[in-house]
Write an enzyme that holds these catalytic residues in place. Sequence first.
Site, mmCIF file in Angstrom:
data_model
loop_
_atom_site.group_PDB
_atom_site.id
_atom_site.type_symbol
_atom_site.label_atom_id
_atom_site.label_comp_id
_atom_site.label_asym_id
_atom_site.label_seq_id
_atom_site.Cartn_x
_atom_site.Cartn_y
_atom_site.Cartn_z
ATOM 1 N N ARG A 64 44.263 26.391 59.833
ATOM 2 C CA ARG A 64 44.802 26.594 61.214
ATOM 3 C C ARG A 64 43.950 26.588 62.090
ATOM 4 O O ARG A 64 44.348 26.011 63.230
ATOM 5 C CB ARG A 64 45.629 28.085 61.094
ATOM 6 C CG ARG A 64 46.924 28.084 60.772
ATOM 7 C CD ARG A 64 47.247 29.578 60.524
ATOM 8 N NE ARG A 64 46.440 30.283 59.656
ATOM 9 C CZ ARG A 64 46.737 31.229 59.262
ATOM 10 N NH1 ARG A 64 47.591 32.151 59.392
ATOM 11 N NH2 ARG A 64 45.781 31.988 58.272
ATOM 12 N N LYS A 119 44.411 31.870 41.572
ATOM 13 C CA LYS A 119 44.851 33.138 41.208
ATOM 14 C C LYS A 119 45.072 34.056 42.339
ATOM 15 O O LYS A 119 44.194 33.879 43.404
ATOM 16 C CB LYS A 119 44.270 33.735 40.281
ATOM 17 C CG LYS A 119 42.915 34.212 40.541
ATOM 18 C CD LYS A 119 42.021 35.023 39.581
ATOM 19 C CE LYS A 119 42.309 36.572 39.865
ATOM 20 N NZ LYS A 119 41.426 36.987 40.948
ATOM 21 N N HIS A 128 39.134 30.519 36.684
ATOM 22 C CA HIS A 128 37.855 30.107 36.730
ATOM 23 C C HIS A 128 36.899 30.267 35.543
ATOM 24 O O HIS A 128 36.032 29.797 35.280
ATOM 25 C CB HIS A 128 37.262 30.454 38.074
ATOM 26 C CG HIS A 128 36.564 31.747 38.190
ATOM 27 N ND1 HIS A 128 36.927 32.743 38.461
ATOM 28 C CD2 HIS A 128 35.277 32.173 37.637
ATOM 29 C CE1 HIS A 128 36.500 33.857 38.564
ATOM 30 N NE2 HIS A 128 35.241 33.554 38.208
ATOM 31 N N LYS A 163 34.108 28.278 32.599
ATOM 32 C CA LYS A 163 32.402 28.622 32.021
ATOM 33 C C LYS A 163 32.491 28.082 30.932
ATOM 34 O O LYS A 163 33.255 28.307 29.939
ATOM 35 C CB LYS A 163 32.716 30.067 32.103
ATOM 36 C CG LYS A 163 32.899 30.878 33.439
ATOM 37 C CD LYS A 163 32.692 32.674 33.145
ATOM 38 C CE LYS A 163 33.096 33.357 34.340
ATOM 39 N NZ LYS A 163 31.933 33.769 35.216
ATOM 40 N N GLU A 166 30.989 44.495 36.541
ATOM 41 C CA GLU A 166 30.085 43.988 37.439
ATOM 42 C C GLU A 166 29.596 45.305 37.917
ATOM 43 O O GLU A 166 29.889 46.541 38.114
ATOM 44 C CB GLU A 166 31.151 43.720 38.582
ATOM 45 C CG GLU A 166 32.152 42.359 38.022
ATOM 46 C CD GLU A 166 32.835 42.052 39.062
ATOM 47 O OE1 GLU A 166 32.525 40.965 39.905
ATOM 48 O OE2 GLU A 166 34.102 42.328 39.118
ATOM 49 N N ASP A 190 43.889 41.897 39.490
ATOM 50 C CA ASP A 190 42.697 41.090 39.915
ATOM 51 C C ASP A 190 41.975 40.432 38.425
ATOM 52 O O ASP A 190 41.691 39.171 38.479
ATOM 53 C CB ASP A 190 41.512 41.675 40.511
ATOM 54 C CG ASP A 190 40.493 40.919 41.150
ATOM 55 O OD1 ASP A 190 40.948 39.715 41.562
ATOM 56 O OD2 ASP A 190 39.425 41.288 41.164
ATOM 57 N N HIS A 237 41.762 36.655 33.717
ATOM 58 C CA HIS A 237 40.496 36.561 33.096
ATOM 59 C C HIS A 237 40.581 37.108 31.868
ATOM 60 O O HIS A 237 39.756 36.482 30.700
ATOM 61 C CB HIS A 237 39.540 36.886 34.059
ATOM 62 C CG HIS A 237 39.307 36.398 35.580
ATOM 63 N ND1 HIS A 237 39.771 35.137 35.633
ATOM 64 C CD2 HIS A 237 39.217 36.692 36.634
ATOM 65 C CE1 HIS A 237 39.677 34.861 37.184
ATOM 66 N NE2 HIS A 237 39.338 35.762 37.640
ATOM 67 N N LYS A 258 34.375 47.534 38.639
ATOM 68 C CA LYS A 258 33.383 47.221 39.683
ATOM 69 C C LYS A 258 32.305 48.273 39.804
ATOM 70 O O LYS A 258 32.647 49.601 39.590
ATOM 71 C CB LYS A 258 33.918 47.008 40.938
ATOM 72 C CG LYS A 258 34.833 45.858 41.014
ATOM 73 C CD LYS A 258 34.998 45.021 42.481
ATOM 74 C CE LYS A 258 35.893 43.651 42.245
ATOM 75 N NZ LYS A 258 35.150 42.705 42.008
HETATM 76 C C1 BG6 Z 1 37.568 36.944 40.579
HETATM 77 C C2 BG6 Z 1 38.275 38.205 41.128
HETATM 78 O O1 BG6 Z 1 38.842 35.914 40.241
HETATM 79 O O2 BG6 Z 1 36.704 37.125 39.413
HETATM 80 C C3 BG6 Z 1 36.867 38.911 41.550
HETATM 81 O O3 BG6 Z 1 38.964 38.172 42.117
HETATM 82 C C4 BG6 Z 1 35.837 39.118 40.362
HETATM 83 O O4 BG6 Z 1 37.203 40.607 41.755
HETATM 84 C C5 BG6 Z 1 35.553 37.785 39.799
HETATM 85 O O5 BG6 Z 1 34.566 39.689 40.750
HETATM 86 C C6 BG6 Z 1 34.520 37.745 38.543
HETATM 87 O O6 BG6 Z 1 34.241 36.550 38.217
HETATM 88 P P1 BG6 Z 1 32.787 36.009 37.699
HETATM 89 O O7 BG6 Z 1 32.817 34.618 37.336
HETATM 90 O O8 BG6 Z 1 31.755 36.643 38.830
HETATM 91 O O9 BG6 Z 1 32.569 37.116 36.417
#
Ligand code: BG6
Length: 505
Positions: A59, A166, A196, A200, A234, A253, A258, A354
């Site tokens: 935008r 996502k 994603h 990996k 994390e 999330d 994942h 987290k």
């Molecule tokens: C993302 C989440 O899809 O994946 C994040 O939205 C998360 O909250 C992240 O931190 C973790 O991915 P990676 O590759 O850093 O382990």
Amino acid sequence: MTQTHQSAPAQQVQRAPGCTMVIFGAGGDLTKRLLMPALYNLSGAKQLAEDFKIIGVDREQISGDDWKRSLDETMQSFTHDKTAEFYTPQIDATAWGWIKDRLHYMQGDFSQSDTFKHIGEAIGGGSALFYLAVAARFFGTVVDGLGQAGLLKQPDGKFRRVVIEKPFGADLPSAKALNARILKQADESQFYRIDHFLGKETVQSIMALRFANGMFEPIWRRGYIDHVQITAAETVGVEERGAFYEPTGALRDMVPNHMFTLLCMVAMEPPNSFDAEAVRSEKAKLIEAIRPVRLEDAARGQYGAGKEFDAAVPGYRQEPHVAADSRTETYIALKLDIANWRWAGVPFYLRTGKRLAGRRTEIAVFFKPAPYQIFRDTPVDATKPNVIRLMIDPEQGIETALDAKVPGPKMQLGRVETSMRYKDFFDEKPNVGYESLLYDCMIGDATLFQRADAIEASWAAVQPLLDSWGRGEGKVEDYPSGSQGPSGADQLLERDGRHWEKLQE
Ligand code: BG6
């Protein structure tokens, strides 16, 4: 242990067919932090076609030069931030220049048909990859815009594909509604729902471990495996993403996407081939076998103030864009029951959160004890379970834990570990995990993308829990930043006589 370093055999990867990549959300974080480094790496590896071009749509009223400048700044910043998703000691001017020459910016509102008209003029009759690097609320709008402008009709011999980030839906009804909406505009085969984690290398290598090594085949089942722990822990907090995270939380999330991806890798049946549909069908089948998760099979928590390494950090409710009375979970642990022939009675415990004590993404497979305690009359109390640990991040490799005899006159057992790191055997290249995914979209290989049925089955598995939470049931425990997580997560395993692997820095 003997370690032999050998370079990976040179892989002959052909250039992808030419196309225009249209990035919706050109000014966003994902474009800067992940897509550009991935395109740069693909350019360096000569995997993109000479006539490849990129149109960034957003935008903001900025010039093409401004856009390039801001992308350039972020790329250069990767050379001095070792903690960024992408770190490289230097940016290769030729590979990055090749991408920069192909960047075009287009100002446009995603809800206006004019935007799509202009995109259509720019791509002409060629192949196009539409990348939705936008907030989830725009997914339907953009796909409608593309469809209504006729941009999803595939010209003869050319492709039109849509990559969707996502989160795909926020629960089962919204995921179904989104699938129904986008599938009105194009065929399922044109949609690439990205996760994603599947980009990996270490996640993909789980399939190699399981299906290329005969020694695992007989033991990878309920007769030998006691339980499996899947962890994505994390140390960072929610950072600047409070506005996204508040309505989302750790379950939405991370879990149906994942965490279930990791689950599929470790638990799905061997596919008949590595054909995309064969692999995706096995994943869907596994997810469909997850028994709907009940409130009592989950524990959630929210981080309070504490420490991230040695620095004092605020609690979640003090983070920017987070409500002072928020009940959003930043940690979730689940016990999953997989109702199929291979896994009946083998619990799969998942946890993600987290601001925990350590950063670790891994799958730990715990084996049943030896059938008979032959050591019972010796000073050995009990043998410990064998564990195979598939380490995904930040360590990348495999460890096994075994009992062995401690040298000496008595039969005494001690714990030993064997460990393998991929980097000791193969050359590593800095990458962000999106390289192979982007390349796969261009060559039309959907193996590593989520199909509509698997997404819906994933949401169906967690829907009863979401419903309970929606009715205000279940507590959200506080846990201090830098800790192991909420005590409810420990109880989830303790009631089964088990405990989590300890998280360490
Ligand atoms: C993302 C989440 O899809 O994946 C994040 O939205 C998360 O909250 C992240 O931190 C973790 O991915 P990676 O590759 O850093 O382990």
